[in-house]
Motif scaffolding. Structure first.
Motif, PDB file in Angstrom:
ATOM      1  N   GLU A  17       5.996   0.216  -4.858  1.00  0.00           N
ATOM      2  CA  GLU A  17       7.709  -0.318  -4.772  1.00  0.00           C
ATOM      3  C   GLU A  17       8.415  -1.221  -3.936  1.00  0.00           C
ATOM      4  O   GLU A  17       8.113  -1.480  -3.299  1.00  0.00           O
ATOM      5  N   MET A  18       9.571  -1.633  -4.904  1.00  0.00           N
ATOM      6  CA  MET A  18      10.823  -2.742  -4.254  1.00  0.00           C
ATOM      7  C   MET A  18      11.855  -1.832  -3.454  1.00  0.00           C
ATOM      8  O   MET A  18      12.420  -0.192  -4.305  1.00  0.00           O
ATOM      9  N   LEU A  19      11.767  -2.458  -2.905  1.00  0.00           N
ATOM     10  CA  LEU A  19      12.822  -0.997  -1.952  1.00  0.00           C
ATOM     11  C   LEU A  19      13.532  -2.345  -0.694  1.00  0.00           C
ATOM     12  O   LEU A  19      13.354  -3.877  -1.209  1.00  0.00           O
ATOM     13  N   TYR A  20      14.653  -2.235  -0.377  1.00  0.00           N
ATOM     14  CA  TYR A  20      15.889  -2.778   0.240  1.00  0.00           C
ATOM     15  C   TYR A  20      15.448  -2.632   1.926  1.00  0.00           C
ATOM     16  O   TYR A  20      15.023  -1.097   2.785  1.00  0.00           O
ATOM     17  N   VAL A  21      15.669  -4.250   2.401  1.00  0.00           N
ATOM     18  CA  VAL A  21      15.055  -3.814   4.063  1.00  0.00           C
ATOM     19  C   VAL A  21      16.441  -4.163   4.422  1.00  0.00           C
ATOM     20  O   VAL A  21      17.551  -4.826   4.679  1.00  0.00           O
ATOM     21  N   ILE A  22      16.635  -3.488   5.663  1.00  0.00           N
ATOM     22  CA  ILE A  22      17.832  -2.891   6.061  1.00  0.00           C
ATOM     23  C   ILE A  22      17.165  -3.776   8.110  1.00  0.00           C
ATOM     24  O   ILE A  22      18.296  -3.834   9.048  1.00  0.00           O
ATOM     25  N   TYR A  63       0.681  -1.556  -0.068  1.00  0.00           N
ATOM     26  CA  TYR A  63      -0.252   0.210  -0.102  1.00  0.00           C
ATOM     27  C   TYR A  63       0.925   1.058  -0.550  1.00  0.00           C
ATOM     28  O   TYR A  63       2.130   0.971   0.102  1.00  0.00           O
ATOM     29  N   THR A  64       0.045   2.429  -0.625  1.00  0.00           N
ATOM     30  CA  THR A  64       0.731   3.575  -0.206  1.00  0.00           C
ATOM     31  C   THR A  64       1.340   4.290   0.649  1.00  0.00           C
ATOM     32  O   THR A  64       0.117   4.331   1.955  1.00  0.00           O
ATOM     33  N   PHE A  65       1.898   4.331   1.363  1.00  0.00           N
ATOM     34  CA  PHE A  65       2.568   4.846   3.134  1.00  0.00           C
ATOM     35  C   PHE A  65       2.766   6.640   2.952  1.00  0.00           C
ATOM     36  O   PHE A  65       3.878   7.034   1.996  1.00  0.00           O
ATOM     37  N   GLU A  66       2.724   7.127   3.711  1.00  0.00           N
ATOM     38  CA  GLU A  66       3.014   8.613   3.316  1.00  0.00           C
ATOM     39  C   GLU A  66       3.817   9.087   5.140  1.00  0.00           C
ATOM     40  O   GLU A  66       3.293   8.932   5.816  1.00  0.00           O
ATOM     41  N   GLY A  67       5.040   9.172   4.667  1.00  0.00           N
ATOM     42  CA  GLY A  67       5.626   9.270   6.334  1.00  0.00           C
ATOM     43  C   GLY A  67       6.105  10.342   6.947  1.00  0.00           C
ATOM     44  O   GLY A  67       6.353  11.391   6.772  1.00  0.00           O
ATOM     45  N   GLN A  68       5.008  10.380   7.562  1.00  0.00           N
ATOM     46  CA  GLN A  68       4.950  11.925   7.965  1.00  0.00           C
ATOM     47  C   GLN A  68       6.133  12.542   9.709  1.00  0.00           C
ATOM     48  O   GLN A  68       6.727  13.591  10.111  1.00  0.00           O
ATOM     49  N   ASN A  69       5.727  11.749  10.233  1.00  0.00           N
ATOM     50  CA  ASN A  69       6.664  11.233  11.099  1.00  0.00           C
ATOM     51  C   ASN A  69       7.540  11.234  11.404  1.00  0.00           C
ATOM     52  O   ASN A  69       8.303  10.634  10.274  1.00  0.00           O
ATOM     53  N   GLU A  70       8.857  11.944  12.225  1.00  0.00           N
ATOM     54  CA  GLU A  70       9.931  11.275  11.636  1.00  0.00           C
ATOM     55  C   GLU A  70      10.603  10.245  12.522  1.00  0.00           C
ATOM     56  O   GLU A  70       9.778   9.500  13.229  1.00  0.00           O
ATOM     57  N   GLY A  71      11.275   9.787  11.337  1.00  0.00           N
ATOM     58  CA  GLY A  71      12.269   8.551  10.847  1.00  0.00           C
ATOM     59  C   GLY A  71      11.082   7.541  10.003  1.00  0.00           C
ATOM     60  O   GLY A  71      11.730   6.473  10.788  1.00  0.00           O
ATOM     61  N   THR A  72       9.501   8.047   9.685  1.00  0.00           N
ATOM     62  CA  THR A  72       9.272   6.979   8.661  1.00  0.00           C
ATOM     63  C   THR A  72       9.970   7.552   7.502  1.00  0.00           C
ATOM     64  O   THR A  72      10.615   8.603   6.839  1.00  0.00           O
ATOM     65  N   ILE A  73       9.594   6.521   6.325  1.00  0.00           N
ATOM     66  CA  ILE A  73       9.969   6.930   4.917  1.00  0.00           C
ATOM     67  C   ILE A  73       8.665   6.499   4.427  1.00  0.00           C
ATOM     68  O   ILE A  73       7.601   5.584   4.625  1.00  0.00           O
ATOM     69  N   SER A  74       8.529   7.757   3.196  1.00  0.00           N
ATOM     70  CA  SER A  74       6.898   7.454   2.695  1.00  0.00           C
ATOM     71  C   SER A  74       7.538   6.579   1.344  1.00  0.00           C
ATOM     72  O   SER A  74       8.589   6.189   0.708  1.00  0.00           O
ATOM     73  N   VAL A  75       6.760   5.157   0.830  1.00  0.00           N
ATOM     74  CA  VAL A  75       6.503   4.403   0.194  1.00  0.00           C
ATOM     75  C   VAL A  75       5.546   4.326  -0.699  1.00  0.00           C
ATOM     76  O   VAL A  75       3.956   4.895  -0.751  1.00  0.00           O
ATOM     77  N   ALA A  76       5.467   4.569  -2.058  1.00  0.00           N
ATOM     78  CA  ALA A  76       3.858   3.773  -3.459  1.00  0.00           C
ATOM     79  C   ALA A  76       3.796   2.176  -3.290  1.00  0.00           C
ATOM     80  O   ALA A  76       5.096   1.628  -3.001  1.00  0.00           O
ATOM     81  N   GLU A  77       3.406   2.690  -3.451  1.00  0.00           N
ATOM     82  CA  GLU A  77       2.248   1.026  -3.726  1.00  0.00           C
ATOM     83  C   GLU A  77       2.941   0.025  -4.668  1.00  0.00           C
ATOM     84  O   GLU A  77       3.020   0.691  -5.728  1.00  0.00           O
TER      85      GLU A  77
END
Length: 487
Positions: free
Chosen positions: A436-441, A420-434
């Motif tokens: 989207e492929m990303l790396y897990v750390i 799902y799309t997530f809007e990272g508005q809080n400090e420490g979060t990151i916004s992602v689009a539905e």
């Protein structure tokens, strides 16, 4: 405190109306009176100066006439003693001497009269007019002094009138201060802001002596370390995400902010807000229904008595009220659904909190990814959507993650796909689009957040329920069940 301040306002208003306004008006009157007295003084001074000038002029004229008379007498005597002068010239000189003597006598009489008049005016000036003027000025000043005294007395009376009320206010302030119950106040704050989250259960025992595949326990707030430590290290940079105790613990409780279902709030706070919304909608429905009933009665009256009005004129309004009631009922159903969902998720007060293993929860994770409205705590202590019932498997981190966190970036342990799309508005979060492929750390450690990286400069946390994780082949065995589920 408001009553106490109000009494001071009463004092201010009374002083303004009874003292300041009156003194301002009285000062203007005194200025006019003082100006009149000084004008009278200048007028009297000018009058005495005029009288003095008249006296001086009369005196000089008398002196001049006396000298002219003496010269005329001497000329007559000279002419009378001269035998060569005709009798007519002598007579002429005699008549001129007599005329000069008469003029001198007239000047003497005028001078004497003017002198008497001046002396009288001077006596009147210094003993009557000027003393009267000074007396009036003195009386004016005395009235001013008396008025100031009266104003001070009025101020004292104004203040004295409110002293009993002020005393009562101070007594009530003291009583209120003594009645402060810090325990009750603290309990009220707790009731108003409690989250509704339950504490974790006991940590499961993991027997490393048995050669079998083991799952990671999710009963603790954070993963167990590789050396068997289960307690979070508060002295180091623990990745346990103990959300109530981290540095930035801000509640996003601003009025008017957040989604419609209040999913940015903790469970207990969300339940209260939803209940308030349902009650408010029910009151609106009742108002609309009362209006509809009233219009229906009015329409019946119009039908029975057409002369009182047209029954068709209220049909449009009745239709609008019916539509409004239907919309409000749909809103109530929507909010009641969310309320039932929250109340179903909140555990009973007497129920002991229990946790299940990662494998059990992973097996029940199907069909729950759509619950995007649930809430969970964010890394900085605020509240966003809660993670759904699925719980991802954890990767036990080593102590080196804490020791060298600031010295080098964390290595990637896999990839993930945003569901799902997530809007990272809080400090420490990151916004992602539905999609989207990303790396897990860093995987979810019990707080519902997964740490991901987009590139070298962009990394942060996203809700675990929002992504599908794919771990690398060289990950430990505990990840294999999750990898199978994800695949």
């Amino acid at each position: 405190m408001n009553d106490y301040a109000g009494q001071h306002e009463v004092i201010s208003e009374n002083m303004t109306s009874l003292i300041t306004a009156e003194l301002t008006r009285y000062v203007q009157e005194l200025k006019q009176e003082r100006k009149s007295h000084f004008h009278d003084g200048r007028k009297a001074q000018q009058h005495i100066e005029t009288c003095w000038k008249q006296l001086e002029a009369s005196k000089r004229r008398f002196e001049r006439d006396c000298k002219e008379a003496d010269r005329a007498q001497q000329y007559f005597e000279k002419m009378d003693a001269d035998i060569n002068v005709t009798k007519a010239d002598v007579e002429k000189a005699r008549q001129q001497a007599q005329l000069r003597h008469q003029m001198a006598e007239d000047s003497k009489a005028e001078y004497s009269s003017t002198l008497q008049k001046f002396n009288s005016e001077q006596h009147e000036h210094y003993y009557t007019h000027i003393p009267n003027i000074f007396q009036k000025i003195q009386e004016m000043e005395e009235r001013r002094i008396v008025r100031i005294g009266e104003s001070m007395k009025t101020f004292a009376e104004v203040d004295r009138q409110v002293i009993p009320i002020i005393g009562k206010c101070l007594d009530e302030i003291t009583k209120a201060a003594e009645s402060v119950d810090h325990k009750n106040d603290s309990q009220m704050v707790i009731e108003a802001f409690k989250s509704g989250f339950e504490p974790p259960g006991d940590v499961d025992f993991e027997d490393f002596t048995q050669p079998m595949k083991r799952t990671v326990s999710e009963s603790s707030l954070s993963n167990s370390r590789g050396d068997g430590k289960s307690e979070p290290k508060f002295g180091s940079k623990s990745k346990g995400k103990l959300w109530p105790f981290i540095k930035k613990n801000k509640l996003s409780l601003k009025l008017g902010a957040g989604p419609e279902d209040f999913s940015n709030l903790p469970p207990e706070q969300r339940r209260k807000k939803l209940q308030q919304k349902v009650d408010e909608l029910n009151r609106d429905i009742q108002k609309e229904m009362d209006s509809r009933d009233a219009l229906t009665k009015m329409k019946d009256v119009y039908i029975k008595n057409p002369q009182m009005g047209d029954a068709a004129s209220v049909d449009h309004r009745l239709a609008e009220l019916g539509q409004n009631i239907e919309k409000l009922r749909l809103e109530v159903q929507k909010f009641e659904g969310w309320l039932a969902e929250v109340e179903g998720r909140l555990p009973a007060r007497s129920e002991q909190p229990r946790r299940q293993s990662g494998v059990y929860e992973a097996q029940n994770a199907s069909g729950v990814n759509s619950c995007a409205q649930d809430r969970e705590s964010s890394p900085d202590g605020s509240y966003t959507e809660e993670q759904s019932q699925e719980t991802e498997m954890k990767v036990p981190a080593t102590d080196f993650d804490d020791e060298f966190d600031d010295e080098e970036p964390l290595p990637t342990i896999g990839t993930c796909k945003a569901l799902y799309t997530f809007e990272g508005q809080n400090e420490g979060t990151i916004s992602v689009a539905e999609g989207e492929m990303l790396y897990v750390i860093e995987e979810d450690k019990g707080d519902g957040w997964t740490r991901i990286r987009r590139n070298e400069d962009e990394e942060g946390y996203v809700p675990t329920s929002y992504v599908e994780v794919y771990l690398d082949k060289n990950a430990k065995d505990v990840h294999k069940p999750l990898q199978k589920i994800s695949e």
